[in-house]
Design an enzyme around this catalytic site. Structure first.
Site, PDB file in Angstrom:
ATOM      1  N   ARG A   1      -4.448  -2.419   2.275  1.00 15.79           N
ATOM      2  CA  ARG A   1      -3.673  -3.639   1.615  1.00 15.79           C
ATOM      3  C   ARG A   1      -3.258  -4.706   2.478  1.00 15.79           C
ATOM      4  NH1 ARG A   1      -0.296  -5.191  -2.656  1.00 15.79           N
ATOM      5  NH2 ARG A   1       1.801  -5.852  -1.883  1.00 15.79           N
ATOM      6  N   TYR A  61       1.884 -13.614   6.088  1.00 19.62           N
ATOM      7  CA  TYR A  61       0.414 -13.603   6.213  1.00 19.62           C
ATOM      8  C   TYR A  61      -0.065 -15.057   6.260  1.00 19.62           C
ATOM      9  CZ  TYR A  61       0.296  -8.827   4.649  1.00 19.62           C
ATOM     10  OH  TYR A  61       0.659  -7.469   4.812  1.00 19.62           O
ATOM     11  N   HIS A 111      -2.298   2.275   3.792  1.00 21.48           N
ATOM     12  CA  HIS A 111      -1.616   0.957   3.606  1.00 21.48           C
ATOM     13  C   HIS A 111      -2.210  -0.258   4.407  1.00 21.48           C
ATOM     14  CE1 HIS A 111       1.605  -1.126   1.531  1.00 21.48           C
ATOM     15  NE2 HIS A 111       1.944  -1.779   2.845  1.00 21.48           N
ATOM     16  N   HIS A 137       4.512  -9.598  -5.137  1.00 24.93           N
ATOM     17  CA  HIS A 137       5.721  -9.920  -4.706  1.00 24.93           C
ATOM     18  C   HIS A 137       6.665 -10.882  -5.462  1.00 24.93           C
ATOM     19  CE1 HIS A 137       5.854  -7.491  -0.806  1.00 24.93           C
ATOM     20  NE2 HIS A 137       4.297  -7.901  -0.932  1.00 24.93           N
ATOM     21  N   ARG A 193      -1.514  -1.316  -4.086  1.00 20.47           N
ATOM     22  CA  ARG A 193      -0.796  -0.264  -3.283  1.00 20.47           C
ATOM     23  C   ARG A 193      -1.476   1.105  -3.867  1.00 20.47           C
ATOM     24  NH1 ARG A 193       3.018  -4.093  -5.474  1.00 20.47           N
ATOM     25  NH2 ARG A 193       4.438  -4.988  -3.761  1.00 20.47           N
TER      26      ARG A 193
END
Length: 391
Positions: A318, A350, A315, A341, A207
Site C-alpha cells: 500500500r 507522499y 503493508h 484518508h 489495506r
C-alpha cells in the site's frame, strides 16, 4: 482580605494539635472542602483561601473530589465511552493501557499527576527497552485521555502531558517497490490465487482488511474499479470481525489501472464463487482470508527474499501504491480520496517525498549551478566559476 471586622470573610482556618493550620471552605457544590495540605502559619492558610475564592469568583473552580479518580478507572471509562471507535482500535487502546500505562500510573489519582511524573514514566518505559514508537503510542493515548479530563470533564486544571516530542514517532523508512518488482512479486506467489491479491494491494492502495472484505459485487464487471464497502479486523478471542473501513473516507470507489484488470478478472473466473456476495479472496475452507493463512500459503517470506527485499511487509505494498500515485502529480484531494484518508497529512507526505520530486529538485539545483558558472565566464573581474550567494 481573608478577614473582615475580626471575622474570616471566606472559609475557615483551625489550628491542629500539631501546631499547623488547616484551611477549609464551602464550595459552589455546597460541600465543605479541605486544603490538600496543612500550613505552617495562619497567614499562609489565609492566602490560600484568598486564591480559592478568586478561582470561584472567576467561575474556574473544579471540584477536587472528582480529581481523586484513579488513572486506570478514568482511562477505562474513557475508552468504553469514546464514540465511533472501531473494534480494533478499542482493543489497541485497552492493550496499550494495560501493558504500559496502568502498571506505572494506574493507581495515581488524576489530581496528583504532573508533568515531571509523566516525564519519569516515559523515561522508565524507554529504559526498560520499550521502543520509541510504542512509547509514543502509549503517551498519545494518555495525552488524549487527560485532554478530555481537562477540557471536557474539567476534572483537572490542565493536561500534564507536556513532554516535548514525546508523542512523535520516527519510524524507519519503509521500502518502495518499482512497478516491475510489484509484478515480479505477484508472479512469485506460491499459490496463483494470490497474484491478484498482491496487485490490488499495490495498484489500488487497499489495506489488508479492505482487500479481504471484498465481495464479487464490489468489483466492476470489467474490473475497471473496486468498491470498498467494509473491512475485516482480527481480534483476539473474537476472530474476524466485519465492520466499516478505518475512516469515513474509507468508503470509496477506486479506479483500477488497465494493466491489472485481466489478472483480476481471471481470478474471479477461477477462484471466486458466482454469488454476488461471494468473498473474492478466501482461505483454505472458502472462508474470508486470515493473516495466519497468507504467509504459509503464498510463500511470502521466500518471495520477498528472492526479490531482494527480505524485510518487506505486506503493508509496504500500500505504501508503494501511494508513492506511485503521488508520482502521477495527482492533487492532494484526489490522493486523499484514493487512499481513503480524512486528513490531507498522509497525502502531503507522499506528495513531497517521492524520488522523482527529489530528482527534479536536484536537477533544478544543478541548473542553478551551471547558470551561475556560465555567467561567470563572461565577467571581466576574473571571478568565473565562483558561486554568488542568492539572497
Amino acid at each position: 482580605m481573608a478577614r473582615k471586622n475580626g471575622r474570616r470573610r471566606f472559609g475557615w482556618v483551625r489550628k491542629l494539635p500539631s501546631g499547623r493550620f488547616q484551611a477549609s471552605y464551602l464550595g459552589p457544590d455546597g460541600q465543605r472542602h479541605n486544603a490538600p495540605d496543612t500550613f505552617a502559619g495562619e497567614r499562609d492558610a489565609d492566602r490560600w483561601l484568598v486564591q480559592v475564592e478568586s478561582v470561584i469568583m472567576r467561575h474556574e473552580w473544579m471540584n477536587p473530589n472528582r480529581a481523586k479518580v484513579s488513572v486506570q478507572e478514568y482511562a477505562e471509562r474513557w475508552i468504553a465511552e469514546r464514540p465511533g471507535l472501531r473494534p480494533r482500535t478499542v482493543h489497541l487502546y485497552g492493550w496499550l493501557l494495560t501493558k504500559y500505562v496502568t502498571p506505572h500510573l494506574g493507581a495515581v489519582q488524576l489530581g496528583q499527576l504532573d508533568t515531571p511524573m509523566i516525564r519519569q514514566w516515559r523515561a522508565r518505559l524507554l529504559a526498560a527497552g520499550v521502543s520509541e514508537s510504542m512509547t509514543a503510542k502509549a503517551y498519545r493515548l494518555l495525552r488524549a485521555v487527560l485532554m478530555t479530563a481537562a477540557n471536557e470533564d474539567r476534572i483537572i486544571p490542565r493536561n500534564p502531558c507536556q513532554v516535548r516530542g514525546a508523542g512523535s514517532e520516527n519510524p524507519d523508512e519503509r521500502p518502495v517497490l518499482t512497478v516491475a518488482q510489484v509484478f515480479e512479486l505477484a508472479s512469485r506467489m506460491a499459490d496463483r490465487r494470490y497474484r491478484a491479491f498482491v496487485l490490488l494491494a499495490a495498484f489500488a492502495t487497499l489495506r489488508w482488511g479492505e482487500i479481504t472484505a471484498l465481495r464479487r459485487m464490489d468489483i466492476a464487471p470489467d474490473a475497471s474499479a473496486v468498491r470498498v464497502a467494509g473491512a475485516f479486523v482480527e481480534l483476539p478471542g473474537r476472530g474476524l470481525v466485519y465492520g466499516p473501513p478505518k475512516s469515513r473516507a474509507g468508503l470509496r470507489s477506486v479506479a483500477l489501472p488497465e494493466a491489472i484488470r485481466a489478472d483480476l478478472l481471471a481470478h474471479l473466473d477461477e477462484f471466486t464463487a458466482s454469488a454476488p456476495d461471494a468473498w473474492v479472496f478466501t482461505g483454505q475452507r472458502g472462508n474470508p482470508l486470515r493473516r495466519g493463512d497468507f504467509n504459509p500459503r503464498t510463500g511470502w517470506k521466500k518471495a520477498v527474499a528472492d526479490l531482494g527485499v527480505p524485510h518487506l511487509h505486506f503493508h509496504d505494498l500500500r505504501h508503494t501504491g501511494n508513492t506511485l500515485a503521488a508520482r502521477t502529480k495527482a492533487s492532494t484531494k484526489d490522493l486523499m480520496a484514493r487512499m481513503g484518508h480524512d486528513s490531507p497529512r498522509a497525502a502531503l507526505i507522499y506528495q513531497h517525498a517521492t524520488t522523482e520530486a527529489s530528482r527534479e529538485i536536484a536537477a533544478g539545483l544543478s541548473g542553478l549551478v551551471e547558470r551561475e558558472r556560465g555567467g561567470g565566464k563572461d565577467d571581466d573581474d576574473g571571478s568565473a566559476g565562483v558561486l554568488v550567494p542568492v539572497g
